[in-house]
Design a protein around this motif. Sequence first.
Motif, mmCIF file in Angstrom:
data_model
loop_
_atom_site.group_PDB
_atom_site.id
_atom_site.type_symbol
_atom_site.label_atom_id
_atom_site.label_comp_id
_atom_site.label_asym_id
_atom_site.label_seq_id
_atom_site.Cartn_x
_atom_site.Cartn_y
_atom_site.Cartn_z
ATOM 1 N N GLY A 97 3.114 -1.438 9.004
ATOM 2 C CA GLY A 97 2.098 -3.481 9.373
ATOM 3 C C GLY A 97 2.038 -3.578 10.642
ATOM 4 O O GLY A 97 2.234 -4.822 11.252
ATOM 5 N N ARG A 98 1.873 -2.303 11.496
ATOM 6 C CA ARG A 98 1.229 -1.928 12.801
ATOM 7 C C ARG A 98 -0.642 -2.651 13.167
ATOM 8 O O ARG A 98 -0.349 -2.743 14.413
ATOM 9 C CB ARG A 98 1.212 -1.170 13.486
ATOM 10 C CG ARG A 98 2.961 -0.068 13.453
ATOM 11 C CD ARG A 98 3.471 -1.035 14.920
ATOM 12 N NE ARG A 98 5.084 -0.968 14.171
ATOM 13 C CZ ARG A 98 5.841 0.311 14.797
ATOM 14 N NH1 ARG A 98 5.394 1.416 15.443
ATOM 15 N NH2 ARG A 98 7.125 0.464 14.155
ATOM 16 N N LEU A 102 0.593 -1.051 0.115
ATOM 17 C CA LEU A 102 -0.195 0.597 0.139
ATOM 18 C C LEU A 102 0.768 1.320 0.233
ATOM 19 O O LEU A 102 0.821 2.162 -0.477
ATOM 20 C CB LEU A 102 -1.294 0.074 1.205
ATOM 21 C CG LEU A 102 -1.901 -0.648 1.198
ATOM 22 C CD1 LEU A 102 -2.635 -0.838 2.052
ATOM 23 C CD2 LEU A 102 -3.121 -0.822 0.183
ATOM 24 N N ARG A 103 2.076 1.507 1.047
ATOM 25 C CA ARG A 103 3.082 2.573 0.722
ATOM 26 C C ARG A 103 3.501 2.707 -0.557
ATOM 27 O O ARG A 103 3.392 3.845 -0.401
ATOM 28 C CB ARG A 103 3.877 2.336 2.241
ATOM 29 C CG ARG A 103 4.607 3.266 1.885
ATOM 30 C CD ARG A 103 5.333 3.360 3.536
ATOM 31 N NE ARG A 103 4.740 3.717 4.649
ATOM 32 C CZ ARG A 103 4.729 3.975 5.666
ATOM 33 N NH1 ARG A 103 6.017 3.328 5.961
ATOM 34 N NH2 ARG A 103 4.459 4.862 6.352
ATOM 35 N N GLU A 104 3.911 1.437 -0.834
ATOM 36 C CA GLU A 104 4.357 1.883 -2.405
ATOM 37 C C GLU A 104 4.063 1.985 -3.005
ATOM 38 O O GLU A 104 4.528 3.206 -3.821
ATOM 39 C CB GLU A 104 5.346 0.194 -3.017
ATOM 40 C CG GLU A 104 6.099 0.391 -3.646
ATOM 41 C CD GLU A 104 6.417 -1.144 -4.511
ATOM 42 O OE1 GLU A 104 6.653 -1.179 -5.685
ATOM 43 O OE2 GLU A 104 6.709 -1.830 -3.147
ATOM 44 N N GLU A 105 2.624 1.894 -3.442
ATOM 45 C CA GLU A 105 1.295 2.251 -4.480
ATOM 46 C C GLU A 105 1.368 3.958 -4.048
ATOM 47 O O GLU A 105 1.069 4.333 -5.109
ATOM 48 C CB GLU A 105 0.345 1.230 -4.960
ATOM 49 C CG GLU A 105 -0.644 1.824 -4.642
ATOM 50 C CD GLU A 105 -0.235 1.916 -6.893
ATOM 51 O OE1 GLU A 105 -1.016 2.077 -7.603
ATOM 52 O OE2 GLU A 105 0.841 0.753 -7.166
ATOM 53 N N ARG A 106 0.514 3.561 -3.052
ATOM 54 C CA ARG A 106 1.424 5.381 -2.864
ATOM 55 C C ARG A 106 1.615 5.907 -3.210
ATOM 56 O O ARG A 106 1.800 7.389 -3.506
ATOM 57 C CB ARG A 106 0.537 5.537 -1.379
ATOM 58 C CG ARG A 106 -0.090 7.126 -1.116
ATOM 59 C CD ARG A 106 -0.429 7.385 0.879
ATOM 60 N NE ARG A 106 0.824 6.864 1.690
ATOM 61 C CZ ARG A 106 1.829 7.608 1.626
ATOM 62 N NH1 ARG A 106 2.549 8.435 1.565
ATOM 63 N NH2 ARG A 106 3.031 7.021 2.958
ATOM 64 N N LEU A 145 -4.334 5.319 8.493
ATOM 65 C CA LEU A 145 -3.843 4.129 7.555
ATOM 66 C C LEU A 145 -1.634 4.181 6.859
ATOM 67 O O LEU A 145 -1.458 2.971 7.270
ATOM 68 C CB LEU A 145 -4.179 5.266 6.584
ATOM 69 C CG LEU A 145 -3.364 4.912 4.756
ATOM 70 C CD1 LEU A 145 -3.684 3.721 4.298
ATOM 71 C CD2 LEU A 145 -4.020 5.955 3.944
ATOM 72 N N SER A 146 -1.399 5.323 7.920
ATOM 73 C CA SER A 146 0.168 5.122 8.720
ATOM 74 C C SER A 146 -0.190 3.762 9.057
ATOM 75 O O SER A 146 0.928 3.054 9.083
ATOM 76 C CB SER A 146 0.492 6.617 9.184
ATOM 77 O OG SER A 146 1.721 6.331 10.288
ATOM 78 N N THR A 184 -0.536 11.496 -1.229
ATOM 79 C CA THR A 184 -0.046 11.590 1.023
ATOM 80 C C THR A 184 -1.124 10.772 1.623
ATOM 81 O O THR A 184 -2.061 10.354 0.638
ATOM 82 C CB THR A 184 -0.507 13.272 1.097
ATOM 83 O OG1 THR A 184 -1.832 13.312 0.809
ATOM 84 C CG2 THR A 184 -0.092 14.036 0.178
ATOM 85 N N LEU A 185 -0.451 10.499 2.967
ATOM 86 C CA LEU A 185 -1.660 9.840 3.318
ATOM 87 C C LEU A 185 -2.599 10.158 4.134
ATOM 88 O O LEU A 185 -3.788 9.638 3.958
ATOM 89 C CB LEU A 185 -0.802 10.009 5.282
ATOM 90 C CG LEU A 185 0.238 8.782 4.985
ATOM 91 C CD1 LEU A 185 1.052 8.846 6.587
ATOM 92 C CD2 LEU A 185 -0.832 7.303 4.740
ATOM 93 N N ALA A 186 -2.954 11.690 4.118
ATOM 94 C CA ALA A 186 -4.198 12.300 4.396
ATOM 95 C C ALA A 186 -5.034 12.104 2.469
ATOM 96 O O ALA A 186 -6.814 12.327 3.320
ATOM 97 C CB ALA A 186 -4.310 13.864 4.209
ATOM 98 N N ASP A 187 -4.484 12.187 2.078
ATOM 99 C CA ASP A 187 -5.065 12.273 0.899
ATOM 100 C C ASP A 187 -5.839 10.421 0.257
ATOM 101 O O ASP A 187 -7.049 10.738 0.431
ATOM 102 C CB ASP A 187 -4.559 12.897 -0.905
ATOM 103 C CG ASP A 187 -5.023 12.183 -1.706
ATOM 104 O OD1 ASP A 187 -6.455 12.322 -2.055
ATOM 105 O OD2 ASP A 187 -4.387 11.797 -2.586
#
Length: 106
Positions: free
Chosen positions: A64-65, A33-37, A58-59, A43-46
């Motif tokens: 992975g938490r 997910l992070r890589e795609e974003r 989302l963060s 941005t995380l917010a978006d």
Amino acid sequence: MGDVLAFPSRPDPVRAPEPEPEPLWREAVGRELREERRTTGRTLADVAGAAGVSTQYLSEVERGRKEPSSEVLGAVAGALGLRLVDLTTRVSRQLTRVSGPVCLAA
């Protein structure tokens, strides 16, 4: 009376190194997910806003938490323009590269 101390052992030079532990599913999903974003410049917010989740949540998913539900995964994947099957396929490939195929004895 004194304590008995174990004599330190030397590493066995013939023994193969321990393999890295297989990552957890939630860690692999988070990385994808992070890589795609990041690849899409979002941005995380978006992405969180489009998926209907908090930025903090989302963060934590990306790191992975947190173990997100299938509904959350579907929402985040959709916010990134992915289908859930696309995400799971990417994660499966990632895990196969890390751990290799499983050989089952007959």
